[in-house]
Enzyme design. Structure first.
Site, PDB file in Angstrom:
ATOM      1  N   ARG A 275      33.497  67.733  -6.837  1.00 39.21           N
ATOM      2  CA  ARG A 275      34.022  66.822  -7.877  1.00 39.21           C
ATOM      3  C   ARG A 275      34.972  65.806  -7.257  1.00 39.21           C
ATOM      4  O   ARG A 275      35.101  64.699  -7.763  1.00 39.21           O
ATOM      5  CB  ARG A 275      34.794  67.628  -8.930  1.00 39.21           C
ATOM      6  CG  ARG A 275      33.947  68.599  -9.690  1.00 39.21           C
ATOM      7  CD  ARG A 275      34.720  69.177 -10.829  1.00 39.21           C
ATOM      8  NE  ARG A 275      35.366  68.096 -11.576  1.00 39.21           N
ATOM      9  CZ  ARG A 275      36.156  68.297 -12.628  1.00 39.21           C
ATOM     10  NH1 ARG A 275      36.383  69.530 -13.038  1.00 39.21           N
ATOM     11  NH2 ARG A 275      36.695  67.287 -13.272  1.00 39.21           N
TER      12      ARG A 275
ATOM     13  N   ARG B 263      46.838  71.574 -20.427  1.00 38.49           N
ATOM     14  CA  ARG B 263      46.632  70.118 -20.275  1.00 38.49           C
ATOM     15  C   ARG B 263      46.304  69.446 -21.609  1.00 38.49           C
ATOM     16  O   ARG B 263      45.225  68.890 -21.813  1.00 38.49           O
ATOM     17  CB  ARG B 263      45.547  69.862 -19.227  1.00 38.49           C
ATOM     18  CG  ARG B 263      45.966  70.445 -17.882  1.00 38.49           C
ATOM     19  CD  ARG B 263      44.982  70.180 -16.802  1.00 38.49           C
ATOM     20  NE  ARG B 263      44.993  68.778 -16.391  1.00 38.49           N
ATOM     21  CZ  ARG B 263      44.138  68.292 -15.508  1.00 38.49           C
ATOM     22  NH1 ARG B 263      43.216  69.082 -14.990  1.00 38.49           N
ATOM     23  NH2 ARG B 263      44.176  67.021 -15.172  1.00 38.49           N
ATOM     24  N   PRO B 264      47.211  69.511 -22.560  1.00 36.78           N
ATOM     25  CA  PRO B 264      46.991  68.828 -23.846  1.00 36.78           C
ATOM     26  C   PRO B 264      46.968  67.311 -23.680  1.00 36.78           C
ATOM     27  O   PRO B 264      47.322  66.788 -22.610  1.00 36.78           O
ATOM     28  CB  PRO B 264      48.203  69.267 -24.663  1.00 36.78           C
ATOM     29  CG  PRO B 264      49.246  69.596 -23.669  1.00 36.78           C
ATOM     30  CD  PRO B 264      48.528  70.117 -22.457  1.00 36.78           C
ATOM     31  N   VAL B 265      46.556  66.632 -24.746  1.00 38.39           N
ATOM     32  CA  VAL B 265      46.545  65.159 -24.731  1.00 38.39           C
ATOM     33  C   VAL B 265      47.397  64.615 -25.872  1.00 38.39           C
ATOM     34  O   VAL B 265      47.183  63.498 -26.353  1.00 38.39           O
ATOM     35  CB  VAL B 265      45.098  64.611 -24.817  1.00 38.39           C
ATOM     36  CG1 VAL B 265      44.353  64.856 -23.513  1.00 38.39           C
ATOM     37  CG2 VAL B 265      44.341  65.210 -26.007  1.00 38.39           C
ATOM     38  N   ASP B 266      48.394  65.404 -26.285  1.00 41.07           N
ATOM     39  CA  ASP B 266      49.236  64.992 -27.426  1.00 41.07           C
ATOM     40  C   ASP B 266      49.969  63.679 -27.182  1.00 41.07           C
ATOM     41  O   ASP B 266      50.163  62.878 -28.101  1.00 41.07           O
ATOM     42  CB  ASP B 266      50.228  66.111 -27.774  1.00 41.07           C
ATOM     43  CG  ASP B 266      51.071  66.501 -26.567  1.00 41.07           C
ATOM     44  OD1 ASP B 266      50.479  66.770 -25.500  1.00 41.07           O
ATOM     45  OD2 ASP B 266      52.312  66.508 -26.652  1.00 41.07           O
ATOM     46  N   LEU B 267      50.325  63.406 -25.924  1.00 42.67           N
ATOM     47  CA  LEU B 267      51.079  62.167 -25.642  1.00 42.67           C
ATOM     48  C   LEU B 267      50.160  60.940 -25.753  1.00 42.67           C
ATOM     49  O   LEU B 267      50.598  59.859 -26.170  1.00 42.67           O
ATOM     50  CB  LEU B 267      51.708  62.235 -24.249  1.00 42.67           C
ATOM     51  CG  LEU B 267      52.687  63.400 -24.046  1.00 42.67           C
ATOM     52  CD1 LEU B 267      53.216  63.425 -22.623  1.00 42.67           C
ATOM     53  CD2 LEU B 267      53.851  63.322 -25.029  1.00 42.67           C
TER      54      LEU B 267
ATOM     55  N   CYS C 131      41.935  73.857 -18.648  1.00 40.18           N
ATOM     56  CA  CYS C 131      41.194  74.018 -17.391  1.00 40.18           C
ATOM     57  C   CYS C 131      41.941  75.081 -16.589  1.00 40.18           C
ATOM     58  O   CYS C 131      42.952  75.617 -17.029  1.00 40.18           O
ATOM     59  CB  CYS C 131      41.124  72.697 -16.638  1.00 40.18           C
ATOM     60  SG  CYS C 131      42.689  72.262 -15.927  1.00 40.18           S
TER      61      CYS C 131
ATOM     62  N   ASP D  59      48.965  67.411  -6.418  1.00 39.17           N
ATOM     63  CA  ASP D  59      47.604  67.546  -5.879  1.00 39.17           C
ATOM     64  C   ASP D  59      47.592  67.889  -4.395  1.00 39.17           C
ATOM     65  O   ASP D  59      46.523  68.104  -3.836  1.00 39.17           O
ATOM     66  CB  ASP D  59      46.809  66.257  -6.116  1.00 39.17           C
ATOM     67  CG  ASP D  59      46.521  66.043  -7.594  1.00 39.17           C
ATOM     68  OD1 ASP D  59      46.115  64.933  -7.965  1.00 39.17           O
ATOM     69  OD2 ASP D  59      46.739  66.991  -8.375  1.00 39.17           O
TER      70      ASP D  59
ATOM     71  N   LYS E   1      39.373  58.951  -6.240  1.00 38.60           N
ATOM     72  CA  LYS E   1      38.777  59.461  -7.490  1.00 38.60           C
ATOM     73  C   LYS E   1      39.664  59.108  -8.684  1.00 38.60           C
ATOM     74  O   LYS E   1      39.184  58.613  -9.709  1.00 38.60           O
ATOM     75  CB  LYS E   1      38.630  60.975  -7.413  1.00 38.60           C
ATOM     76  CG  LYS E   1      38.354  61.670  -8.741  1.00 38.60           C
ATOM     77  CD  LYS E   1      38.142  63.151  -8.601  1.00 38.60           C
ATOM     78  CE  LYS E   1      39.407  63.952  -8.634  1.00 38.60           C
ATOM     79  NZ  LYS E   1      40.022  64.168  -9.945  1.00 38.60           N
ATOM     80  N   ASN E   2      40.970  59.313  -8.543  1.00 40.05           N
ATOM     81  CA  ASN E   2      41.871  59.163  -9.694  1.00 40.05           C
ATOM     82  C   ASN E   2      42.249  57.719  -9.983  1.00 40.05           C
ATOM     83  O   ASN E   2      42.972  57.447 -10.933  1.00 40.05           O
ATOM     84  CB  ASN E   2      43.110  60.041  -9.506  1.00 40.05           C
ATOM     85  CG  ASN E   2      42.756  61.520  -9.622  1.00 40.05           C
ATOM     86  OD1 ASN E   2      41.637  61.855 -10.025  1.00 40.05           O
ATOM     87  ND2 ASN E   2      43.662  62.382  -9.248  1.00 40.05           N
TER      88      ASN E   2
HETATM   89  C1  EPZ Z   1      46.227  63.338 -13.474  1.00 38.90           C
HETATM   90  O1  EPZ Z   1      45.904  64.301 -14.451  1.00 38.90           O
HETATM   91  C2  EPZ Z   1      45.269  63.569 -12.316  1.00 38.90           C
HETATM   92  N1  EPZ Z   1      43.891  63.370 -12.791  1.00 38.90           N
HETATM   93  C3  EPZ Z   1      45.458  64.998 -11.784  1.00 38.90           C
HETATM   94  O2  EPZ Z   1      44.614  65.143 -10.649  1.00 38.90           O
HETATM   95  C4  EPZ Z   1      46.907  65.150 -11.327  1.00 38.90           C
HETATM   96  O3  EPZ Z   1      47.119  66.471 -10.886  1.00 38.90           O
HETATM   97  C5  EPZ Z   1      47.847  64.836 -12.502  1.00 38.90           C
HETATM   98  O4  EPZ Z   1      47.573  63.516 -13.008  1.00 38.90           O
HETATM   99  C6  EPZ Z   1      49.314  64.895 -12.110  1.00 38.90           C
HETATM  100  O5  EPZ Z   1      49.559  63.997 -11.065  1.00 38.90           O
HETATM  101  C7  EPZ Z   1      43.438  62.095 -12.929  1.00 38.90           C
HETATM  102  O6  EPZ Z   1      44.146  61.128 -12.700  1.00 38.90           O
HETATM  103  C8  EPZ Z   1      42.018  61.955 -13.396  1.00 38.90           C
HETATM  104  P1  EPZ Z   1      49.236  64.402 -16.534  1.00 38.90           P
HETATM  105  P2  EPZ Z   1      46.511  64.155 -15.935  1.00 38.90           P
HETATM  106  O7  EPZ Z   1      48.863  63.858 -17.872  1.00 38.90           O
HETATM  107  O8  EPZ Z   1      46.736  62.734 -16.262  1.00 38.90           O
HETATM  108  C9  EPZ Z   1      51.329  67.491 -19.452  1.00 38.90           C
HETATM  109  C10 EPZ Z   1      43.053  66.210  -9.293  1.00 38.90           C
HETATM  110  O9  EPZ Z   1      43.133  67.260  -8.646  1.00 38.90           O
HETATM  111  N2  EPZ Z   1      50.800  66.644 -20.544  1.00 38.90           N
HETATM  112  O10 EPZ Z   1      50.024  63.541 -15.601  1.00 38.90           O
HETATM  113  O11 EPZ Z   1      45.655  64.984 -16.845  1.00 38.90           O
HETATM  114  C11 EPZ Z   1      50.234  68.172 -18.668  1.00 38.90           C
HETATM  115  O12 EPZ Z   1      49.843  69.377 -19.296  1.00 38.90           O
HETATM  116  C12 EPZ Z   1      43.576  66.149 -10.705  1.00 38.90           C
HETATM  117  O13 EPZ Z   1      42.569  65.127  -8.861  1.00 38.90           O
HETATM  118  C13 EPZ Z   1      51.098  66.952 -21.869  1.00 38.90           C
HETATM  119  O14 EPZ Z   1      51.791  67.928 -22.149  1.00 38.90           O
HETATM  120  O15 EPZ Z   1      47.919  64.865 -15.781  1.00 38.90           O
HETATM  121  C14 EPZ Z   1      50.884  68.403 -17.332  1.00 38.90           C
HETATM  122  O16 EPZ Z   1      51.661  69.585 -17.399  1.00 38.90           O
HETATM  123  C15 EPZ Z   1      44.087  67.511 -11.162  1.00 38.90           C
HETATM  124  N3  EPZ Z   1      50.606  66.177 -22.862  1.00 38.90           N
HETATM  125  C16 EPZ Z   1      51.816  67.197 -17.171  1.00 38.90           C
HETATM  126  O17 EPZ Z   1      51.993  66.666 -18.497  1.00 38.90           O
HETATM  127  C17 EPZ Z   1      49.834  65.061 -22.604  1.00 38.90           C
HETATM  128  O18 EPZ Z   1      49.422  64.363 -23.558  1.00 38.90           O
HETATM  129  C18 EPZ Z   1      51.255  66.076 -16.294  1.00 38.90           C
HETATM  130  O19 EPZ Z   1      49.957  65.817 -16.762  1.00 38.90           O
HETATM  131  C19 EPZ Z   1      49.544  64.762 -21.256  1.00 38.90           C
HETATM  132  C20 EPZ Z   1      50.041  65.553 -20.250  1.00 38.90           C
END
Ligand code: EPZ
Length: 416
Positions: free
Chosen positions: A396, A121-125, A116, A304, A22-23
């Protein structure tokens, strides 16, 4: 609301084919926005999120010809550069259209994903990285509005390792003017699978799989065919289920090299594991030993898989510590496992699990994708019947889970 009914006690036996990841599928589907040619994807899993992503791309104007496990996208008539709230709110990964839209068309409007169950889970980065590449970004009325005549290559340092942040910027950089270096990039295998697909489309990317990825932008990308990699989390989930039920199963069409830390932890728990080509065999003929788990970015133990190991530890011999370092609220499965008789104490991001001899079936509620998987595993070992509610979370991320488990001898059925 559909439910699952599970009668526990049957060890899992037999063979199960692992579906596409999926990912990996979700970012790779968004790569279809980067080219006017066609992108042919195979080994796509039949998941709700894949369907949602296909519909999102189609409403932008991407053509999508589907066949079982396959989609051929054509990005030559894209006219809407927008991901609306109603699509993004159900699937956070929709944020992955931002980088490609900006890189190809210089304009994108994407709804801010809400939080969620597992965290804010912000997207600031993602936003900071695109701004470093010259994008003008405003956030108003819950939407990210990004514009750029042409993105410029830049050196971007991630304060936190972000999987989709790395993927979004890698796709944006593929068509930018100049060289982009992503430092402290995510090393997840799904990032490498996306890079492989982008290279097949003509992108110049090196370093994927390490923490420094260098992308040299090109004018255009062309069509390609790409087979989605196997799902390492589905693989790990079935292996934990077999270990918890004291069974013996073989996974096919998978890759053991994606699961080093998970296989190590399962061996530590007492499982016999043998790897041959694209198969993994696991046999467990004793009560599992409790194993400590600490999640961290790849190649460390995957977040995960945390909930699934919590279920294994719930019935293991001894006590174990489970430390969640990635998400701030990824213990939603704990109170549900307690309803089944698990003995778990939580202190901040650490859970101490004391293994009990036996769990008792009960009615429990799924809260997020991997928490649901942990409840299924617990239900497979609990005495009596377990009813799991809100299993749309499972649909999902797991393709036909109850069918695959039934074929392995589980007593599990979906209640309409
Ligand atoms: C991906 O989510 C996966 N989803 C998640 O899988 C997985 O748990 C996660 O990576 C960690 O491995 C997909 O690939 C679609 P991150 P993602 O950005 O990219 C923080 C599942 O069960 N962060 O690596 O959204 C964030 O809050 C799902 O299949 C910021 O602060 O995760 C988290 O604490 C769940 N700002 C950490 O970083 C940002 O701009 C890692 O998040 C981005 C992230």
């Amino acid at each position: 609301m559909q439910k699952l009914a599970i009668r526990g006690g049957a060890p899992l036996h037999g063979e199960v084919r692992i579906s596409g990841a999926k990912n990996a599928a979700l970012p790779i589907m968004c790569a279809s926005l980067l080219s006017a040619d066609s992108l042919h994807l195979t080994n796509l899993p039949d998941l709700h999120d894949v369907g949602t992503m296909r519909k999102l791309l189609q409403q932008m104007g991407v053509a999508a010809a589907t066949a079982p496990g396959e989609i051929t996208f054509s990005g030559d008539r894209i006219e809407r550069w927008e991901a609306p709230y109603d699509m993004v709110k159900t699937m956070r990964a929709a944020i992955l259209v931002l980088g490609p839209l900006l890189a190809r068309f210089g304009d994108a409007r994407v709804s801010l994903p809400g939080g969620c169950a597992i965290g804010s889970r912000p997207v600031d980065l993602h936003i900071k990285g695109l701004q470093a590449m010259g994008a003008e970004i405003t956030i108003e009325h819950g939407y990210i509005h990004a514009r750029a005549k042409r993105l410029q290559g830049a050196r971007i340092f991630f304060d936190l390792v972000s999987v989709t942040g790395t993927e979004n910027l890698m796709m944006a950089a593929a068509l930018a003017d100049g060289v982009t270096v992503l430092e402290n990039a995510a090393r997840e295998p799904e990032v490498v699978d996306l890079a492989n697909c982008l290279r097949a489309m003509g992108a110049h990317i090196v370093g994927d799989g390490s923490d420094t990825i260098t992308i040299t932008g090109v004018e255009k990308l062309h069509g390609a065919s790409h087979r989605i990699m196997p799902d390492r989390i589905e693989s790990g989930t079935f292996l934990v289920a077999a270990a918890a039920t004291g069974g013996s199963i073989t996974l096919t069409d998978t890759r053991a090299d994606l699961l080093d830390t998970v296989l190590e932890k399962l061996a530590e728990a007492g499982a016999q594991i043998t790897v041959a080509g694209d198969t993994i065999h696991l046999a467990m003929n004793r009560r599992p030993q409790a194993v400590n788990v600490r999640t961290a970015p790849h190649p460390a133990f995957p977040t995960d898989m945390q909930a699934q190991f919590m279920a294994l530890n719930a019935i293991a011999e001894g006590s174990a510590m489970v430390v969640e370092t990635i998400f701030e609220n990824r213990f939603m499965h704990v109170q549900e496992l307690r309803r089944l008789g698990a003995s778990i104490e939580v202190e901040g991001n650490t859970a101490v699990v004391r293994g009990v001899e036996r769990l008792e079936g009960a009615t429990v509620m799924a809260t997020d994708l991997r928490a649901s998987a942990s409840l299924v595993i617990a239900g497979l070992v609990a005495q009596g019947e377990t009813i799991i509610d809100r299993i749309y979370h499972l649909d999902r991320g797991y393709e036909h889970l109850e069918t695959k488990l039934s074929r392995l001898g589980a007593d599990i059925r979906r209640l309409k």
